[in-house]
Design a protein around this motif. Structure first.
Motif, PDB file in Angstrom:
ATOM      1  N   LYS A   7     -14.055  -5.969  -4.870  1.00  0.00           N
ATOM      2  CA  LYS A   7     -12.659  -5.607  -5.095  1.00  0.00           C
ATOM      3  C   LYS A   7     -11.786  -6.513  -4.244  1.00  0.00           C
ATOM      4  O   LYS A   7     -12.130  -6.863  -3.120  1.00  0.00           O
ATOM      5  CB  LYS A   7     -12.430  -4.145  -4.743  1.00  0.00           C
ATOM      6  CG  LYS A   7     -13.148  -3.204  -5.681  1.00  0.00           C
ATOM      7  CD  LYS A   7     -12.898  -1.762  -5.314  1.00  0.00           C
ATOM      8  CE  LYS A   7     -13.641  -0.856  -6.283  1.00  0.00           C
ATOM      9  NZ  LYS A   7     -13.397   0.548  -6.014  1.00  0.00           N
ATOM     10  N   THR A   8     -10.639  -6.880  -4.793  1.00  0.00           N
ATOM     11  CA  THR A   8      -9.729  -7.769  -4.088  1.00  0.00           C
ATOM     12  C   THR A   8      -8.299  -7.297  -4.287  1.00  0.00           C
ATOM     13  O   THR A   8      -8.041  -6.371  -5.050  1.00  0.00           O
ATOM     14  CB  THR A   8      -9.899  -9.224  -4.575  1.00  0.00           C
ATOM     15  OG1 THR A   8      -9.166 -10.086  -3.714  1.00  0.00           O
ATOM     16  CG2 THR A   8      -9.427  -9.392  -6.002  1.00  0.00           C
ATOM     17  N   LYS A   9      -7.376  -7.939  -3.598  1.00  0.00           N
ATOM     18  CA  LYS A   9      -5.959  -7.605  -3.727  1.00  0.00           C
ATOM     19  C   LYS A   9      -5.276  -8.677  -4.564  1.00  0.00           C
ATOM     20  O   LYS A   9      -5.433  -9.873  -4.316  1.00  0.00           O
ATOM     21  CB  LYS A   9      -5.298  -7.516  -2.355  1.00  0.00           C
ATOM     22  CG  LYS A   9      -3.803  -7.217  -2.431  1.00  0.00           C
ATOM     23  CD  LYS A   9      -3.186  -7.035  -1.052  1.00  0.00           C
ATOM     24  CE  LYS A   9      -3.014  -8.366  -0.367  1.00  0.00           C
ATOM     25  NZ  LYS A   9      -2.260  -8.293   0.882  1.00  0.00           N
ATOM     26  N   THR A  11      -1.670 -10.293  -5.635  1.00  0.00           N
ATOM     27  CA  THR A  11      -0.304 -10.408  -5.125  1.00  0.00           C
ATOM     28  C   THR A  11       0.544 -11.197  -6.102  1.00  0.00           C
ATOM     29  O   THR A  11       0.159 -12.287  -6.523  1.00  0.00           O
ATOM     30  CB  THR A  11      -0.278 -11.107  -3.755  1.00  0.00           C
ATOM     31  OG1 THR A  11      -1.076 -10.351  -2.842  1.00  0.00           O
ATOM     32  CG2 THR A  11       1.135 -11.214  -3.215  1.00  0.00           C
ATOM     33  N   ASN A  32       1.905  -5.923  -4.487  1.00  0.00           N
ATOM     34  CA  ASN A  32       0.490  -5.971  -4.121  1.00  0.00           C
ATOM     35  C   ASN A  32      -0.250  -4.878  -4.884  1.00  0.00           C
ATOM     36  O   ASN A  32       0.177  -3.726  -4.869  1.00  0.00           O
ATOM     37  CB  ASN A  32       0.297  -5.757  -2.620  1.00  0.00           C
ATOM     38  CG  ASN A  32       0.806  -6.936  -1.825  1.00  0.00           C
ATOM     39  OD1 ASN A  32       0.428  -8.063  -2.072  1.00  0.00           O
ATOM     40  ND2 ASN A  32       1.684  -6.665  -0.877  1.00  0.00           N
ATOM     41  N   ILE A  33      -1.337  -5.248  -5.527  1.00  0.00           N
ATOM     42  CA  ILE A  33      -2.182  -4.287  -6.230  1.00  0.00           C
ATOM     43  C   ILE A  33      -3.566  -4.357  -5.601  1.00  0.00           C
ATOM     44  O   ILE A  33      -4.249  -5.383  -5.712  1.00  0.00           O
ATOM     45  CB  ILE A  33      -2.256  -4.585  -7.736  1.00  0.00           C
ATOM     46  CG1 ILE A  33      -0.849  -4.536  -8.351  1.00  0.00           C
ATOM     47  CG2 ILE A  33      -3.201  -3.602  -8.434  1.00  0.00           C
ATOM     48  CD1 ILE A  33      -0.788  -4.986  -9.795  1.00  0.00           C
ATOM     49  N   PRO A  34      -4.001  -3.281  -4.921  1.00  0.00           N
ATOM     50  CA  PRO A  34      -5.319  -3.289  -4.281  1.00  0.00           C
ATOM     51  C   PRO A  34      -6.430  -2.960  -5.276  1.00  0.00           C
ATOM     52  O   PRO A  34      -6.172  -2.491  -6.387  1.00  0.00           O
ATOM     53  CB  PRO A  34      -5.193  -2.186  -3.228  1.00  0.00           C
ATOM     54  CG  PRO A  34      -4.205  -1.225  -3.826  1.00  0.00           C
ATOM     55  CD  PRO A  34      -3.241  -2.070  -4.625  1.00  0.00           C
ATOM     56  N   ASN A  35      -7.653  -3.207  -4.873  1.00  0.00           N
ATOM     57  CA  ASN A  35      -8.857  -2.815  -5.618  1.00  0.00           C
ATOM     58  C   ASN A  35      -8.980  -3.442  -7.001  1.00  0.00           C
ATOM     59  O   ASN A  35      -9.504  -2.832  -7.935  1.00  0.00           O
ATOM     60  CB  ASN A  35      -8.949  -1.287  -5.730  1.00  0.00           C
ATOM     61  CG  ASN A  35      -8.962  -0.627  -4.377  1.00  0.00           C
ATOM     62  OD1 ASN A  35      -9.637  -1.086  -3.457  1.00  0.00           O
ATOM     63  ND2 ASN A  35      -8.191   0.428  -4.224  1.00  0.00           N
ATOM     64  N   THR A 149      -7.727  -2.676 -12.289  1.00  0.00           N
ATOM     65  CA  THR A 149      -8.499  -2.191 -11.146  1.00  0.00           C
ATOM     66  C   THR A 149      -9.788  -1.555 -11.610  1.00  0.00           C
ATOM     67  O   THR A 149      -9.973  -1.276 -12.774  1.00  0.00           O
ATOM     68  CB  THR A 149      -7.690  -1.161 -10.342  1.00  0.00           C
ATOM     69  OG1 THR A 149      -7.257  -0.117 -11.221  1.00  0.00           O
ATOM     70  CG2 THR A 149      -6.494  -1.794  -9.670  1.00  0.00           C
TER      71      THR A 149
END
Length: 149
Positions: A7-9, A11, A32-35, A149
């Protein structure tokens, strides 16, 4: 088999800048969108008749993206002359909303719900199910970038 995708972020940074009367102004907006575990990046041709660009479904499948996992969509008109009319189809199959993107312009989505309102009727958000495009004069290219995600 377990996934090997970490999983990455993701941007997305928008920088708006101008100078008026020698006074520089700049606004930076960052999303920013995580996971994030999946993305799609493609360039395709849009005809002068309706062309399906993206379909959202219950799960990832050939030509469809999982509607619950999709977090970000950017559509960029790569043509330097023609406009593209985007039609966003909603759950009801009857409701759509339209956006026109000019040459070298983009449209971004970070929400998968929308509504059409006629005569001030109460809003009832519906899920996005399709995005279609139609060029105004001649076939042209569109860039479609998605993050899930």
């Amino acid at each position: 088999m377990a996934t090997t995708v970490s999983k990455t972020k993701f941007t997305c940074k928008i920088i708006e800048s101008l100078t008026i009367n020698q006074q520089p102004q700049q606004v930076v907006t960052t999303l920013n969108i995580p996971n994030v575990t999946d993305y799609s990046h493609r360039i395709m041709s849009v005809a002068t008749t309706s062309t399906t660009l993206l379909t959202l479904a219950a799960a990832d499948a050939g030509g469809s993206l999982d509607k619950t996992r999709l977090q970000y969509v950017r559509l960029t008109n790569l043509d330097d002359k023609n406009t593209i009319q985007l039609t966003f189809g909603l759950t009801s199959d009857q409701d759509t909303y339209e956006v026109v993107i000019g040459p070298k312009k983009s449209h971004m989505l970070t929400n998968k719900q929308g509504d059409t309102t006629t005569g001030g009727a109460a809003s009832s958000l519906e899920d996005l199910v399709t995005i279609k495009g139609k060029s105004n004069t001649a076939a042209c290219d569109i860039e479609v970038f998605t993050v899930s995600t």
